[in-house]
Write a protein that holds these residues in place. Structure first.
Motif, short mmCIF file in Angstrom:
data_model
loop_
_atom_site.label_atom_id
_atom_site.label_comp_id
_atom_site.label_asym_id
_atom_site.label_seq_id
_atom_site.Cartn_x
_atom_site.Cartn_y
_atom_site.Cartn_z
N VAL A 9 0.63 -1.28 -0.15
CA VAL A 9 -0.08 0.04 -0.10
C VAL A 9 0.86 1.20 0.04
O VAL A 9 1.84 1.27 0.72
CB VAL A 9 -0.89 0.16 1.15
N SER A 35 -2.25 6.49 0.93
CA SER A 35 -3.28 5.64 1.74
C SER A 35 -2.79 5.33 3.06
O SER A 35 -2.78 4.10 3.54
CB SER A 35 -3.94 4.36 1.07
N ARG A 91 -4.93 2.96 5.31
CA ARG A 91 -4.83 1.54 4.96
C ARG A 91 -3.55 0.80 5.47
O ARG A 91 -3.56 -0.22 5.96
CB ARG A 91 -4.95 1.13 3.65
#
Lengths: 323, 258
Positions: A70, A75, A78
């Motif tokens: 990720v 992000s 996340r």
């Protein structure tokens, strides 16, 4: 950043604090899933800054990073579900008990009820804290607080665990216990571990691969054995009778055949040679001829410190002593 | 939203539990407003004799003022807890977890509100004991305590935010000292408004401490002007929400600086 199979990927990270302090200067490395990767370097080399960026605490000025596939910058929310952090200065709430600390950490990750209680009990047991579980953490020893830190970092079964200087400030005995604990972790559940340290022995024992970090850059990367293997021959270390500043000592050794990479820091002279024991008489003779007093001589197989010295021009052990 | 509420509650529980483990802190926190009430009540007793002073006794007048002052001070010092958590790495640990950012502030504010409520009840109880009378009854007292909690929450959020930006105990101490007393005295907490100099009356109009005192005292009268109470309470609610938002934003500044 394009996701890859790697557990951690950092590319060209830069970060400057204020106008002057350049903490990261194009740092980059890749960590394969399920391995232990070490970042080795002295305080201020940029290790903690790197961890802060990879754990979403801080942001780089430029560069890219991904953790567990990720993108950290795009992000962060996340990424947070996939990582655990054992920070350098701990994160234990000293007013809470071990159980309360773990429970709150679990609640933050959405664990509830029986599942939470079971997981907390399991971790307390595994890290030898079951007996102290309901005592306030202020009364824990340094080693116990550190183990609680690790337990908190693991509560949600992260895929990537960051250990930022996990044994700094611990007694040597406790440090050895902690090493056993970390070595044990790495074998489990496909966990990827990023370890930062300024202890050579720690990096040598725990890290499958490591990157030597100096002034915000990676100057060498490989397994401890690969890195040591790049160095031909033995290391000679000479403690001189007096500190040397004028390069007299290294000049004296320049004329000795079969001796190379001579460096002098204060009273410590280091050099490399094909065969240590054979070179010692010639080295001593040359120094004597140059009027330089010798206190002691040691010969050793290449250590990580020699690797560090070769890539940075300084000895890590010495650098630490001067801090 | 519901996750934020749940997380706030977890954080509130943590703070309350930690407080409960510090008996000395509890003792001082509970005794301090009592001392203020008795001390100010004794020193300014003659105030009731000033021509034009409306209340029957100074204690009637002072008790709501002390409730408000107590809430303001508790809020102003709230940032110290943030500093402690910053120094211990607790804030950093939460920031790399999925915890909702607002919960890290609201958890503290709810704890602050609960402590304020207890302090207020003690002050009011003591006030009644030494002869204060509140014609507005329970409803009036609830308005006073509620508005005080909003004031405490506003100042508490600002104090938390400042702690995140400054990251130094000294700064929080200096700022609290600098702001709290003037804020309290630039209001009608201790003196009827038309008996203080005109410039203080003008300044007080923009002072949230004054809004709280006004709302509380008005609600405690025989026949309150509910329009006034509502307008002041709304101002306080908006202020508290704005300050909480600001404090949550301060996490970004903090993270940019590390």
């Amino acid at each position: 950043m394009m996701p890859t199979g790697a557990a951690i990927e950092a590319r060209d990270l830069t970060k400057t604090y204020g106008k002057e302090v350049r903490a990261l200067d194009g740092l980059g490395f890749t960590v394969e899933a399920g391995t232990v990767f070490g970042l080795l370097g002295p305080n201020g080399a940029g290790k903690s800054t790197t961890v802060k960026i990879l754990t979403t605490l801080s942001r780089p000025d430029s560069g890219q990073a991904s953790v567990a596939g990720v993108d950290v910058l795009a992000s962060p929310d996340r990424v947070r579900w996939a990582i655990g952090l054992v920070a350098q200065r701990s994160g234990v709430d000293l007013e809470g008990t071990g159980r309360e600390n773990l429970t709150l950490q679990g609640q933050v990750y959405g664990l509830r009820g029986t599942e939470l209680r079971t997981r907390v009990g399991e971790l307390l047991e595994r890290f030898g804290l079951a007996e102290a579980a309901d005592r306030v953490a202020r009364g824990y020893s340094g080693g116990m607080q550190r183990r609680l830190d690790i337990a908190m970092g693991l509560i949600h079964r992260p895929r990537v665990l960051f250990l930022d200087e996990p044994t700094t400030g611990l007694d040597p005995e406790v440090r050895a216990d902690m090493w056993a604990e970390i070595a044990h972790l790495s074998g489990n559940e496909g966990l990827t571990i990023l370890l930062t340290t300024h202890y050579l022995e720690e990096a040598d024992r725990l890290a499958g691969r490591l990157a030597i970090v100096d002034r915000g850059r990676v100057v060498a990367e490989g397994s401890p054995n690969e890195l040591k293997g790049e160095l031909r021959g033995d290391a000679i270390q000479v403690e001189l009778g007096d500190p040397q500043a004028d390069g007299q000592a290294s000049a004296a050794l320049d004329r000795v055949p079969g001796v190379w990479e001579v460096t002098v820091e204060g009273r410590s002279l280091r050099a490399r040679t094909e065969n240590g024991s054979a070179a010692v008489p010639a080295v001593l003779q040359a120094l004597e001829a140059g009027g330089i007093r010798v206190a002691s001589v040691t010969i050793a197989r290449p250590s990580l410190d020699d690797v560090y010295l070769r890539h940075t021009g300084r000895s890590l052990t010495r650098t630490e002593e001067h801090l | 939203m519901s996750t934020t509420l749940t997380h706030s509650w977890f954080m509130t529980m943590r703070h309350l539990r930690n407080l409960a483990r510090q008996p000395w802190w509890i003792a001082i926190t509970l005794v301090q407003p009592v001392i203020w009430l008795l001390l100010f009540g004794a020193v300014f007793k003659a105030t009731a004799d000033i021509p034009g002073f409306a209340a029957d006794s100074y204690v009637d007048f002072l008790t709501p003022g002390i409730v408000v002052m107590t809430a303001a001070f508790a809020g102003g010092w709230a940032g110290m807890g943030v500093i402690e958590d910053l120094n211990r790495g607790v804030i950093d640990r939460f920031l790399v977890s999925p915890v909702r950012r607002p919960a890290l502030i609201t958890g503290r504010l709810v704890q602050l509100g609960i402590v304020s409520l207890i302090q207020s009840l003690i002050v009011i109880g003591l006030g009644l004991l030494i002869g204060a009378r509140f014609p507005g009854g329970v409803v009036g007292l609830a308005v006073l305590v509620g508005c005080s909690a909003l004031l405490g929450g506003s100042l508490g959020a600002l104090s938390n935010g400042m702690a995140l930006l400054a990251r130094k105990e000294e700064t929080v101490i200096a700022a609290s000292n600098f702001v709290l007393l003037p804020l309290t005295f630039l209001s009608s907490a201790f003196m009827q408004r038309d008996l203080v100099p005109g410039w203080i009356q003008s300044v007080a109009r923009y002072n949230p401490v004054e809004w709280t005192v006004q709302a509380g005292r008005e609600a405690l009268t025989v026949s309150p002007d509910w329009g006034l109470v509502l307008s002041r309470a709304s101002l306080l609610a908006v202020l508290c929400a704005a300050c909480t938002w600001l404090a949550t934003r301060a996490f970004r500044s903090y993270q940019r600086s590390i």
